[in-house]
Design a protein around this motif. Structure first.
Motif, PDB file in Angstrom:
ATOM      1  N   ASP A   1      13.107  -9.861  -4.144  1.00  0.00           N
ATOM      2  CA  ASP A   1      11.774 -10.336  -3.778  1.00  0.00           C
ATOM      3  C   ASP A   1      11.615 -11.841  -4.034  1.00  0.00           C
ATOM      4  N   ASP A   2      12.729 -12.561  -3.966  1.00  0.00           N
ATOM      5  CA  ASP A   2      12.727 -14.026  -3.945  1.00  0.00           C
ATOM      6  C   ASP A   2      12.246 -14.662  -5.249  1.00  0.00           C
ATOM      7  N   PHE A   3      12.620 -14.073  -6.376  1.00  0.00           N
ATOM      8  CA  PHE A   3      12.504 -14.722  -7.669  1.00  0.00           C
ATOM      9  C   PHE A   3      13.894 -15.229  -8.066  1.00  0.00           C
ATOM     10  N   VAL A   4      13.950 -16.364  -8.769  1.00  0.00           N
ATOM     11  CA  VAL A   4      15.202 -16.877  -9.309  1.00  0.00           C
ATOM     12  C   VAL A   4      15.022 -17.065 -10.811  1.00  0.00           C
ATOM     13  N   ILE A   5      15.827 -16.331 -11.572  1.00  0.00           N
ATOM     14  CA  ILE A   5      15.829 -16.488 -13.027  1.00  0.00           C
ATOM     15  C   ILE A   5      16.921 -17.490 -13.377  1.00  0.00           C
ATOM     16  N   ALA A   6      16.531 -18.653 -13.888  1.00  0.00           N
ATOM     17  CA  ALA A   6      17.490 -19.599 -14.465  1.00  0.00           C
ATOM     18  C   ALA A   6      17.470 -19.325 -15.957  1.00  0.00           C
ATOM     19  N   ASN A   7      18.411 -18.539 -16.423  1.00  0.00           N
ATOM     20  CA  ASN A   7      18.362 -17.919 -17.745  1.00  0.00           C
ATOM     21  C   ASN A   7      18.124 -18.947 -18.854  1.00  0.00           C
ATOM     22  N   GLY A   8      16.977 -18.813 -19.504  1.00  0.00           N
ATOM     23  CA  GLY A   8      16.655 -19.698 -20.608  1.00  0.00           C
ATOM     24  C   GLY A   8      15.984 -20.983 -20.195  1.00  0.00           C
ATOM     25  N   TYR A   9      15.684 -21.142 -18.899  1.00  0.00           N
ATOM     26  CA  TYR A   9      14.930 -22.325 -18.491  1.00  0.00           C
ATOM     27  C   TYR A   9      13.668 -21.950 -17.708  1.00  0.00           C
ATOM     28  N   SER A  10      13.799 -21.126 -16.668  1.00  0.00           N
ATOM     29  CA  SER A  10      12.618 -20.830 -15.858  1.00  0.00           C
ATOM     30  C   SER A  10      12.768 -19.511 -15.120  1.00  0.00           C
ATOM     31  N   VAL A  11      11.620 -18.994 -14.698  1.00  0.00           N
ATOM     32  CA  VAL A  11      11.533 -17.913 -13.712  1.00  0.00           C
ATOM     33  C   VAL A  11      10.726 -18.488 -12.563  1.00  0.00           C
ATOM     34  N   ALA A  12      11.346 -18.637 -11.403  1.00  0.00           N
ATOM     35  CA  ALA A  12      10.696 -19.277 -10.259  1.00  0.00           C
ATOM     36  C   ALA A  12      10.519 -18.269  -9.126  1.00  0.00           C
ATOM     37  N   GLN A  13       9.350 -18.300  -8.516  1.00  0.00           N
ATOM     38  CA  GLN A  13       9.071 -17.457  -7.362  1.00  0.00           C
ATOM     39  C   GLN A  13       8.957 -18.342  -6.125  1.00  0.00           C
ATOM     40  N   TYR A  14       9.546 -17.870  -5.010  1.00  0.00           N
ATOM     41  CA  TYR A  14       9.497 -18.582  -3.740  1.00  0.00           C
ATOM     42  C   TYR A  14       8.723 -17.707  -2.755  1.00  0.00           C
ATOM     43  N   PRO A  15       7.398 -17.883  -2.659  1.00  0.00           N
ATOM     44  CA  PRO A  15       6.564 -16.962  -1.862  1.00  0.00           C
ATOM     45  C   PRO A  15       6.960 -16.879  -0.400  1.00  0.00           C
ATOM     46  N   GLY A  16       7.481 -17.972   0.152  1.00  0.00           N
ATOM     47  CA  GLY A  16       7.878 -17.940   1.555  1.00  0.00           C
ATOM     48  C   GLY A  16       9.264 -17.410   1.787  1.00  0.00           C
ATOM     49  N   GLY A  17       9.951 -17.035   0.720  1.00  0.00           N
ATOM     50  CA  GLY A  17      11.301 -16.499   0.841  1.00  0.00           C
ATOM     51  C   GLY A  17      12.371 -17.554   0.629  1.00  0.00           C
ATOM     52  N   ILE A  18      13.569 -17.067   0.347  1.00  0.00           N
ATOM     53  CA  ILE A  18      14.733 -17.944   0.178  1.00  0.00           C
ATOM     54  C   ILE A  18      15.591 -17.786   1.426  1.00  0.00           C
ATOM     55  N   ASP A  19      15.583 -18.814   2.264  1.00  0.00           N
ATOM     56  CA  ASP A  19      16.318 -18.729   3.525  1.00  0.00           C
ATOM     57  C   ASP A  19      17.339 -19.860   3.609  1.00  0.00           C
ATOM     58  N   ASP A  20      17.891 -20.063   4.791  1.00  0.00           N
ATOM     59  CA  ASP A  20      18.931 -21.079   4.968  1.00  0.00           C
ATOM     60  C   ASP A  20      18.414 -22.490   4.707  1.00  0.00           C
ATOM     61  N   ASP A  21      17.114 -22.691   4.822  1.00  0.00           N
ATOM     62  CA  ASP A  21      16.553 -24.016   4.570  1.00  0.00           C
ATOM     63  C   ASP A  21      16.475 -24.340   3.088  1.00  0.00           C
ATOM     64  N   LEU A  22      16.625 -23.306   2.250  1.00  0.00           N
ATOM     65  CA  LEU A  22      16.571 -23.502   0.805  1.00  0.00           C
ATOM     66  C   LEU A  22      17.965 -23.240   0.242  1.00  0.00           C
ATOM     67  N   ASP A  23      18.768 -24.285   0.162  1.00  0.00           N
ATOM     68  CA  ASP A  23      20.157 -24.173  -0.287  1.00  0.00           C
ATOM     69  C   ASP A  23      20.197 -24.196  -1.811  1.00  0.00           C
ATOM     70  N   LEU A  24      20.441 -23.036  -2.411  1.00  0.00           N
ATOM     71  CA  LEU A  24      20.453 -22.948  -3.872  1.00  0.00           C
ATOM     72  C   LEU A  24      21.643 -23.646  -4.505  1.00  0.00           C
ATOM     73  N   ASP A  25      22.631 -24.030  -3.698  1.00  0.00           N
ATOM     74  CA  ASP A  25      23.760 -24.782  -4.245  1.00  0.00           C
ATOM     75  C   ASP A  25      23.436 -26.269  -4.392  1.00  0.00           C
ATOM     76  N   GLN A  26      22.339 -26.703  -3.814  1.00  0.00           N
ATOM     77  CA  GLN A  26      21.930 -28.093  -3.951  1.00  0.00           C
ATOM     78  C   GLN A  26      20.969 -28.262  -5.121  1.00  0.00           C
ATOM     79  N   VAL A  27      21.032 -29.427  -5.762  1.00  0.00           N
ATOM     80  CA  VAL A  27      20.089 -29.769  -6.818  1.00  0.00           C
ATOM     81  C   VAL A  27      18.753 -30.143  -6.182  1.00  0.00           C
ATOM     82  N   GLU A  28      17.673 -29.557  -6.680  1.00  0.00           N
ATOM     83  CA  GLU A  28      16.349 -29.954  -6.219  1.00  0.00           C
ATOM     84  C   GLU A  28      15.990 -31.294  -6.876  1.00  0.00           C
ATOM     85  N   ARG A  29      15.617 -32.276  -6.085  1.00  0.00           N
ATOM     86  CA  ARG A  29      15.369 -33.642  -6.588  1.00  0.00           C
ATOM     87  C   ARG A  29      13.966 -33.705  -7.202  1.00  0.00           C
ATOM     88  N   THR A  30      13.803 -33.063  -8.363  1.00  0.00           N
ATOM     89  CA  THR A  30      12.513 -33.072  -9.057  1.00  0.00           C
ATOM     90  C   THR A  30      12.332 -34.313  -9.912  1.00  0.00           C
TER      91      THR A  30
END
Length: 572
Positions: free
Chosen positions: A462-491
């Protein structure tokens, strides 16, 4: 004399806990040990000087043990994310004795509310994660699970209950049934208790004020300098406190001893060495001249906010290098502008590692490396820099986490397994020079799950990502090809001149940040606590309703209440 009063106070406290006649004998022995220790550490013929007194934690532990004084342990109340004293200590996977209980602990939640200034009305979710340590599998960047984070994801927010903490009972809704836990497999990686750090000796220079302002520093050092159960793992720490009084040194040394850290505590005199860069360089001859030097292969200079989350991996990495050669090992800054400004060097915050042959060379030319001219040359516009002074000394005599902007979530959420992290205490005061993270809380999962587990990611149906020990992130619009989890998000942004490509040479091209888009909402770790004897770890992730990152493109809040997610990790 501060030290004598402190030792006699220790004698008096210990004596009051013993009953005669053993008390009389033990007290007499302790008095003798204390006086011998005092005169050993401070010869009466020497004039007072801030650098005279050097305290060994091994001596303090011996005195405490001789007095029948229990060595204190870390308790959950010591700080927001302190570990419990218990935990797995050894290579065997802990047996699960934990009984699942999904009732909210209202008293604990009230403490979290007060510590992080949350509203009294919160959204709350408790979720169990059961892990199996599996031989032969690798640690991937992320693992896709065939389960949902929210057991019933057909109704939005259904599994988040609204709690009114002031009016709720201590254990509300007793007997509520827990949903089946998330089932995950993790690599059979070593535990922190498995490491042998006896080839390494570390040196840190800081102030008593820093230790007072950040009370978890010693606990953070204990994570990588002990077995997690108040015993040294072989690593040694030489700590120098700027202008610290004798009483302050005794206090710090006792706290290090109580944590199980093998350390020696002394002081720098700012009247003699005014420049911080020079004090940093002075750590090299301090390490090389130490009586333990001949038994060490690597000398390490690091900052008080350097944290080594995977110390077994660090030791394994250094087995690749030939310690008999003059080697200078470290990492460049992730920021290309920082490298351009300060030069190509091992940036000190992540730890600078020197082989013993190189330390011998540097010690022999030490005085020539800290002249006025050298100090001036080490000023890159930010004042004299110790790592530049060290680099110049090395280059002229022999043939880090620099993410600014207050939000480094992109780094921590990409699944890296870092050897060290740095700059994780925001400087405050509104400038947000660095970021805020809780690596000590993150690392607690390593004691039961293994050192591969911190920061490892798990993606649910259901499009949650657990980064163990840092965050629990929800992506309401889904995780698709436009959201490359191998890339660093430039926060984050660069500290110096942000050109947009500063971090590309380290991280590769980064994807745009999702703040303010409505496409992501995250709960971030604030506390982590190991269970008592059952191999469990409870993590508390917090989200504030007014966090400006979690809004839609129109500026509307994605949630109208503050939120807390508790993840309870249990071994299979």
């Amino acid at each position: 004399m501060d030290i004598r009063r402190t030792l006699m106070s220790l004698v008096q406290r210990a004596g009051s806990k013993l009953s005669p006649p053993p008390r009389a004998l033990k007290l007499a022995a302790l008095v003798l040990i204390s006086l011998m220790l005092y005169w050993k550490l401070k010869p009466p013929s020497r004039p007072h000087n801030v650098t005279d007194l050097v305290l060994k934690t091994s001596d303090l532990r011996d005195v405490a043990a001789g007095a029948g004084k229990p060595i204190s342990t870390i308790s959950p109340g010591d700080d927001h994310h302190s570990p419990a004293a218990n935990g797995s200590a050894g290579g065997a996977q802990p047996l699960s004795k934990h009984v699942m209980n999904c009732n909210p602990d209202i008293r604990r939640l009230r403490e979290i509310r007060d510590r992080y200034e949350l509203d009294d009305e919160i959204e709350y979710l408790k979720r169990y994660v059961r892990f199996t340590r599996t031989p032969g599998i690798e640690r991937p960047s992320y693992t896709v699970l065939q389960q949902s984070f929210l057991p019933d994801n057909n109704v939005e927010h259904k599994n988040f209950r609204v709690l009114h903490l002031s009016t709720s009972d201590h254990h509300e809704e007793a007997g509520e049934k827990c949903p089946s836990p998330l089932e995950i497999s993790v690599p059979e990686s070593p535990f922190p208790a498995d490491v042998d750090l006896s080839d390494f000796m570390f040196a840190i220079s800081t102030t008593v004020k820093r230790l007072s302002d950040h009370p978890t520093i010693i606990q953070e050092w204990a994570h990588w300098l002990t077995d997690g159960n108040d015993k040294s793992n072989g690593g040694k720490l030489l700590l120098r406190l700027l202008d610290a009084s004798e009483a302050e040194r005794v206090d710090v040394a006792q706290r290090l001893a109580d944590a199980g850290i093998d350390a020696e505590v002394g002081a720098w005199d700012s009247r003699k060495e005014k420049e911080m860069a020079v004090r940093y360089l002075n750590l090299v001859p301090l390490l090389f001249s130490h009586e333990s030097s001949p038994t060490k292969k690597w000398f390490v200079l690091c900052d008080d906010d350097t944290f080594f989350p995977a110390i077994n991996s660090l030791v394994a990495r250094f087995k690749r290098y030939d310690h008999t050669k003059p080697l200078y090992i470290g990492t460049l800054s992730e920021d290309a502008s920082a490298v351009a400004t300060h030069g190509s060097q091992a940036f000190g915050g992540a730890g600078v590692f020197l082989s013993r042959p190189l330390a011998r060379i540097l010690s022999s030319v030490h005085e020539t490396c800290k002249t006025r001219k050298k100090i001036k040359q080490s000023n890159s516009g930010w004042g004299a820099q110790g790592d530049i002074l060290l680099r110049k000394c090395i280059y002229e005599n022999t043939h880090q986490l620099d993410l600014a902007g207050g939000d480094a979530s992109g780094f921590y959420e990409v699944g890296f397994k870092p050897y060290s992290v740095h700059h994780f205490r925001d400087s405050g005061g509104g400038d947000h020079l660095w970021h805020t993270a809780y690596p000590l809380g993150t690392a607690q999962i390593a004691h039961t799950c293994g050192e591969d587990c911190p920061y490892q990611r798990f993606v649910t149906k259901d499009d949650f990502v657990i980064a163990n020990g840092y965050s629990v992130a929800q992506y309401p619009g889904g995780i698709d090809d436009d959201l490359d989890l191998d890339q660093v998000e430039r926060t984050f942004r660069a500290l110096l001149d942000d050109k947009g490509w500063n971090f590309d040479y380290t991280f590769g091209p980064q994807r745009p940040a999702l703040r303010g888009t409505g496409k992501k909402i995250a709960w971030e770790l604030r506390e982590s606590e190991r269970g008592v004897g059952d191999g469990s770890v409870v993590q508390a992730y917090v989200r504030r309703k007014d966090d400006e990152r979690w809004t839609t493109g129109e500026g509307t809040r994605m949630r109208e209440r503050d939120g807390v997610i508790e993840l309870v990790w249990i071994p299979a």
